[in-house]
Scaffold this active site. Sequence first.
Site, PDB file in Angstrom:
ATOM      1  NE  ARG A 237      -4.415   6.778  -7.983  1.00 53.35           N
ATOM      2  CZ  ARG A 237      -3.154   7.084  -8.283  1.00 53.35           C
ATOM      3  NH1 ARG A 237      -2.732   6.256  -8.893  1.00 53.35           N
ATOM      4  NH2 ARG A 237      -2.812   8.171  -7.679  1.00 53.35           N
ATOM      5  CD  GLU A 266      -2.947  -0.265  -5.330  1.00 52.85           C
ATOM      6  OE1 GLU A 266      -2.912  -0.571  -6.631  1.00 52.85           O
ATOM      7  OE2 GLU A 266      -2.433   0.770  -4.835  1.00 52.85           O
ATOM      8  CG  HIS A 285       0.539   1.467  -7.052  1.00 52.82           C
ATOM      9  ND1 HIS A 285      -0.718   1.606  -6.450  1.00 52.82           N
ATOM     10  CD2 HIS A 285       0.967   2.501  -7.613  1.00 52.82           C
ATOM     11  CE1 HIS A 285      -1.012   2.808  -6.935  1.00 52.82           C
ATOM     12  NE2 HIS A 285       0.104   3.369  -7.810  1.00 52.82           N
TER      13      HIS A 285
END
Length: 319
Positions: A237, A266, A285
């Site tokens: 994270r 993000e 990601h």
Amino acid sequence: MPKIVLLESDTVTTGDINLQDISVLKDAVILNSTDVSLLIKNHQDVEILLINKYKITKTELDQLPNLKMIQVLATGYDNVDLNACKERGIKVFNVSGYSTHSVAQHVFALILAITNKVHYHWQMSRDGIWSNEPKFCFYAPSMMELRNKQMGIIGMGNIGNTVAEIAHAYGMDVCSYTRSPENIKYPWIESVALLDLVEKSDIISLHVPLTEDTSQMVDEGFLSNMKSSGILINTARGGLIDEDALYNSLNKKEIKAAGLDVLQVEPPEQDHPLLSLNNCIVTSHMAWATLDARLQLLGTANNIISDYLAGKEQNYSLV
């Protein structure tokens, strides 16, 4: 058949998976990330809702009076107010374990991108740099061999242990900092204090959830105790890292490099400082998102919802 809505469908397929092949989605309403506002506007009668990162708070629940079940298409579920769901008798499920091998693989994709600079050498070949060399080879200075290097893993869940397996296969020494040492699967993993891990590791990989205790655990002090040749990897994270501190450390060459698949916000702004650094690789990601992992994710979610519809006991509900 109850009304089913899948939000953020574009997070689980780019067209390489036909969602109509998933039995519970054959008659479902399918919405992309750009269309999530239509949930409250047009589909307030939804009974089963599939989400990824969409936030479910009391505000949303108050506008979805028929909702009976939420299926999170991810392991993390911090975007769902579980207490509010429990008050309303709404079952909430997640999917764990589907991306273990994909994320572990990406950890080493980032490591090898830093140590072997494959893309750089490929580009040098394409640009004719190698062709103009007087010698048979061309290579960047100071490439690093992984064998006999120290791998430090923070967090020893399934992903942490799988990263350890791969590191061991490369001939690396592996140490770990974890609050649950009973989860360490192998006797060759040394359990150490956090500061010891930070100081002695050549590569540090983060595999802990984001909590109040772990938020920005990688701060100025953490980074100052790393080796100047140290490499930091984060596929967990973004909030685990103080990004300003990391930028300063990388910019001043106080550590060698970082490989990040996650950021605090993000998607990031285009002028995000970490994106400007040559010694920081940032991917979007996507460590979890191999085709194999997404097929497993959707298959497990399909089974959970099918069991729910069949009235089978669901001992793995989060509430």
